[in-house]
Design a protein around this motif. Structure first.
Motif, short mmCIF file in Angstrom:
data_model
loop_
_atom_site.label_atom_id
_atom_site.label_comp_id
_atom_site.label_asym_id
_atom_site.label_seq_id
_atom_site.Cartn_x
_atom_site.Cartn_y
_atom_site.Cartn_z
N GLN A 191 37.80 -5.80 2.14
CA GLN A 191 38.84 -6.66 2.08
C GLN A 191 39.73 -6.58 0.94
OE1 GLN A 191 36.81 -10.37 2.34
NE2 GLN A 191 36.25 -10.26 4.53
N ARG A 192 38.95 -6.13 -0.16
CA ARG A 192 39.65 -5.95 -1.50
C ARG A 192 40.61 -4.68 -1.34
NH1 ARG A 192 35.26 -5.38 -5.54
NH2 ARG A 192 35.19 -7.55 -5.49
N LEU A 214 41.85 -3.42 1.36
CA LEU A 214 43.15 -3.74 2.12
C LEU A 214 44.10 -4.50 1.49
CD1 LEU A 214 41.53 -4.31 5.72
CD2 LEU A 214 42.78 -2.34 4.78
N LEU A 215 43.61 -5.47 0.61
CA LEU A 215 44.55 -6.44 -0.31
C LEU A 215 45.35 -5.61 -1.20
CD1 LEU A 215 45.25 -9.34 -1.34
CD2 LEU A 215 43.34 -9.28 -2.62
N ALA A 231 31.71 -5.34 3.36
CA ALA A 231 32.80 -6.02 3.70
C ALA A 231 33.78 -6.56 2.89
CB ALA A 231 32.30 -7.28 4.63
N ARG A 232 33.26 -6.90 1.37
CA ARG A 232 34.01 -7.40 0.65
C ARG A 232 34.96 -6.30 -0.10
NH1 ARG A 232 30.55 -10.27 -1.68
NH2 ARG A 232 29.46 -8.53 -2.86
#
Length: 729
Positions: A9-10, A12-13, A5-6
């Motif tokens: 998120q990374r 996508l950022l 999940a991390r």
């Protein structure tokens, strides 16, 4: 699951950031002809691929697809452009990494710079190829477009990549500065930000009034150099990126007196200038960081013990003196010595002993907390300065003893254990003035007392006690011994050893004794300083002095030397473990005219009992040189007869405790008679010590003891007086 999940998120950022920067660059940072002067998304993709691995070039792939989908005239161009950008990023990132980790030093900065240039060239080549294949670029425009594209990507990499790498590379010691570097204060940072903002305003306002705008660029450049010297590399990289983006945007939009470049040469000069503005401050910041981390490493090496990471003795003493002198907070000094670590070293290896020391050092540091000073002072010894009074320090000492005793260190198929002895002394101004040297001396003495009581305990020293005073006296004696040795002021005394039966002209036998004469004339006997010498391991040095002094005297007096049948010289127990003593004695005997076979080395039975195998090896080495041996103080080492036949000695010196009052003790007579009989059976001669009466002498003759030594035959006297006597001459 949390890790995935991390990562999502990374991903996508960074994708969003890369896409947004491409959109902004295309709208606000483009020069004439629509070519972007600064392409930050190239730097973002490059930094992400270098930081997280080649698989993260997917960020470039997705963000490029999104951007080209908005502006691409054809599917072919979109495919070629996206593939080209992704491939260029992957190749450049591979070039930087190539199996080597980044530590953000000058060397790494040059690798990143090379990778950025490579990506810019490849990206431009792939992009120009895509434009040419889709008919958007004429052949005549290719050189100019290639240069503009390359420099735009290069500037984007110089602006974005350093900041991203410095902010995300947490494993590198970016913020670990040398103790000699004073970090910038908040006030200095605020003042710097105000000056940078003022420089931007000055460029915008003054440039629009006709002042040469390129000259105004020196204002933020000076501030960036200031940042490189005073602030962290992250701060410098971020502020450099902001500055270059501002200058690029002002140039692209023609703001503040800037004029967009119209020719290829103008574009190249401007972009190269901005690249230098982007690179130089960051490289200077990395150079400063490398210098500070190097000085920090040197400082650590100079102040820390390499095995445990604790303070070394020099750094501990310096800091302890400072604390004791500048604060009146109650303090207690603990001196800790591990019990029997030599057993671990000898039975396993010194590596195992080092593992034990390392583990115990960590346990001590964790137990006493950050407020205490902890040091490995050498070997298996530690010093701790606790900011507590005596009562609290005793509680800590008990806890340390329990933790060390309970510690288990695995080593191969064994489990290593040990215990410790601790000496404590409280730093009370009323008693010792908080003087570090005094405290350390008393703590060392207390630790020694704890060890003599059996170890695995603590002992408290009170400077005014008789025990402490006795230790101080021993310390003073040790200092005097060193001074006397340096000045060669020891005196050689001798005591005769006489045969109990007819001598038959066999020559003179004597034992060399040492005396120490003060300037006032007082003469000290060995009993007054030998304990200090043994306590501070000065025995081997004294033994060498005595041997050299005795041989020098005999060499200077050859007539006296000719009459010597046996010159006895005592050796300390520490000399038996001195690996270099045999080499010393061999060299000394080679240049001596005195026969080695007339030199009799005396070792005590207790030193032999302590390590019989080492003693046998030592005796063998000395006998190879021609020396003879005497076993001194025989009868005090317990079970003496069991190993007597294994020791290659010439004389057995019966301890004086069996000779004093011999005529009134049937037990002593039985012991002496037994020693004499056994010695004769195995071919050794006997010498009775401390013979003081004629009655004792007669009994020794009846018991067939070979030689006698004591006040009956002569008190110790200087070697000159001894050989000047008529009986000897």
């Amino acid at each position: 699951m949390q890790g995935k999940a991390r990562d999502i998120q990374r991903f996508l950022l960074w994708t969003a950031l890369c896409f947004a920067s491409a959109v902004l660059a295309s709208r606000y940072l483009s020069g004439p002809g629509g070519t972007s002067m600064l392409w930050p998304s190239a730097g973002i993709g490059f930094a992400v691929a270098v930081r997280y691995g080649l698989r993260w070039t997917a960020v470039v792939l997705v963000s490029s697809l999104l951007f080209t989908a908005l502006s691409a005239p054809s599917a072919l161009y979109m495919v070629l452009a996206v593939a080209g950008k992704t491939a260029a990023t992957a190749i450049a990132a591979w070039y930087v990494l190539r199996g080597r980790a980044l530590h953000l030093r000058i060397e790494d900065g040059m690798r990143l710079l090379g990778g950025g240039v490579l990506q810019s060239l490849l990206s431009a080549a792939f992009g120009i190829f895509a434009l040419q294949q889709t008919g958007r670029l004429d052949a005549a425009q290719i050189p100019e477009a290639f240069v503009r594209w390359t420099l735009g990507d290069m500037l984007g990499i110089a602006v974005a990549a350093p900041t991203i790498l410095l902010c995300t590379t947490t494993r590198n010691p970016v913020h670990k500065l040398s103790p000699f570097h004073e970090p910038a204060t908040l006030r200095e940072r605020i003042f710097w930000i105000a000056l940078l903002a003022t420089s931007f305003i000055a460029i915008h306002s003054l440039g629009g009034r006709g002042i040469y705008v390129l000259g105004l660029i020196s204002l933020p450049l000076v501030l960036l150099l200031w940042s490189a010297l005073r602030f962290s590399p992250v701060w410098t990289a971020a502020s450099t990126g902001i500055t270059v983006i501002y200058l690029g945007a002002a140039t692209g939009m023609g703001l503040g007196g800037f004029t967009a470049p119209r020719t290829l040469l103008e574009t190249a000069v401007l972009l190269l200038l901005l690249c230098l503005v982007a690179v130089i401050p960051v490289m200077m910041a990395l150079a400063g960081l490398e210098q500070r981390t190097t000085s920090y490493a040197l400082y650590q090496r100079a102040t820390r013990d390499t095995l445990t990471g604790l303070l070394n003795r020099t750094a501990f003493e310096e800091e302890a003196r400072k604390r004791l002198a500048t604060t009146e907070v109650p303090a207690t000094l603990l001196y800790l010595d591990l019990d029997n670590l030599k057993i671990i070293n000898d039975s396993t290896s010194h590596v195992a002993g080092d593992d034990m020391i390392h583990a115990i050092g960590g346990a001590i540091a964790a137990a006493v907390g950050d407020e205490a000073l902890v040091s490995r002072t050498g070997g298996d010894e530690f010093a701790i300065l606790l900011p507590r009074a005596e009562a609290g320090a005793i509680v800590e000492a008990r806890r340390l003893l329990n933790e060390i005793e309970a510690m288990r260190v695995p080593w191969g198929d064994q489990v290593l254990t040990t215990t410790a002895s601790i000496g404590l002394v409280s730093a009370t101004p009323q008693v010792d003035g908080r003087d570090y040297d005094t405290l350390f001396s008393h703590a060392d003495a207390a630790c020694f007392a704890a060890k003599e009581l059996g170890g695995n305990r603590f002992h408290v020293s009170y400077p005014s006690s008789d025990e402490a005073q006795a230790h101080s006296a021993v310390m003073r004696s040790a200092l005097r011994i060193r001074e006397v040795l340096e000045r060669e002021q020891f005196l050689l005394y001798v005591q005769p050893i006489v045969p109990t039966h007819q001598a038959n002209g066999e020559g003179v036998h004597f034992e060399v004794l040492l005396r120490w004469q003060e300037p006032g004339g007082r003469i000290h006997v060995p009993a007054e300083f030998i304990s200090a010498a043994e306590r501070f391991r000065m025995g081997p040095r004294i033994d060498r002095y005595v041997i050299d002094a005795a041989l020098r005297w005999l060499e200077r007096n050859p007539q006296a030397a000719k009459r010597v049948a046996s010159c006895g010289i005592n050796l300390s127990g520490a000399t038996l473990t001195d690996e270099h003593f045999a080499d010393y004695l061999a060299a000394r005997l080679r240049r001596s005219s005195f026969p080695a076979e007339n030199l009799c080395l005396e070792i005590t039975e207790t030193s032999v009992v302590r390590d019989r195998q080492r003693a046998q090896r030592f005796i063998g080495q000395m006998r190879d040189l021609g020396c003879r041996f005497a076993l001194d103080d025989f009868g005090t080492g317990f079970c003496s007869f069991g190993y007597l036949s294994d020791l290659d000695v010439d004389y057995i010196k019966i301890d004086g405790s069996f000779i004093r009052g011999l005529e009134g003790s049937q037990l002593s007579q039985a012991v002496v008679r037994s020693i004499g009989d056994i010695a004769h059976v195995i071919g050794k001669s006997t010498i009775a010590e401390q013979v003081e009466t004629e009655a004792e002498h007669r009994l020794l003759q009846e018991m067939q003891v070979d030689y006698a030594q004591g006040y009956l035959f002569g008190r110790p006297q200087s070697i000159e007086t001894f050989f000047a006597a008529p009986a000897v001459a």
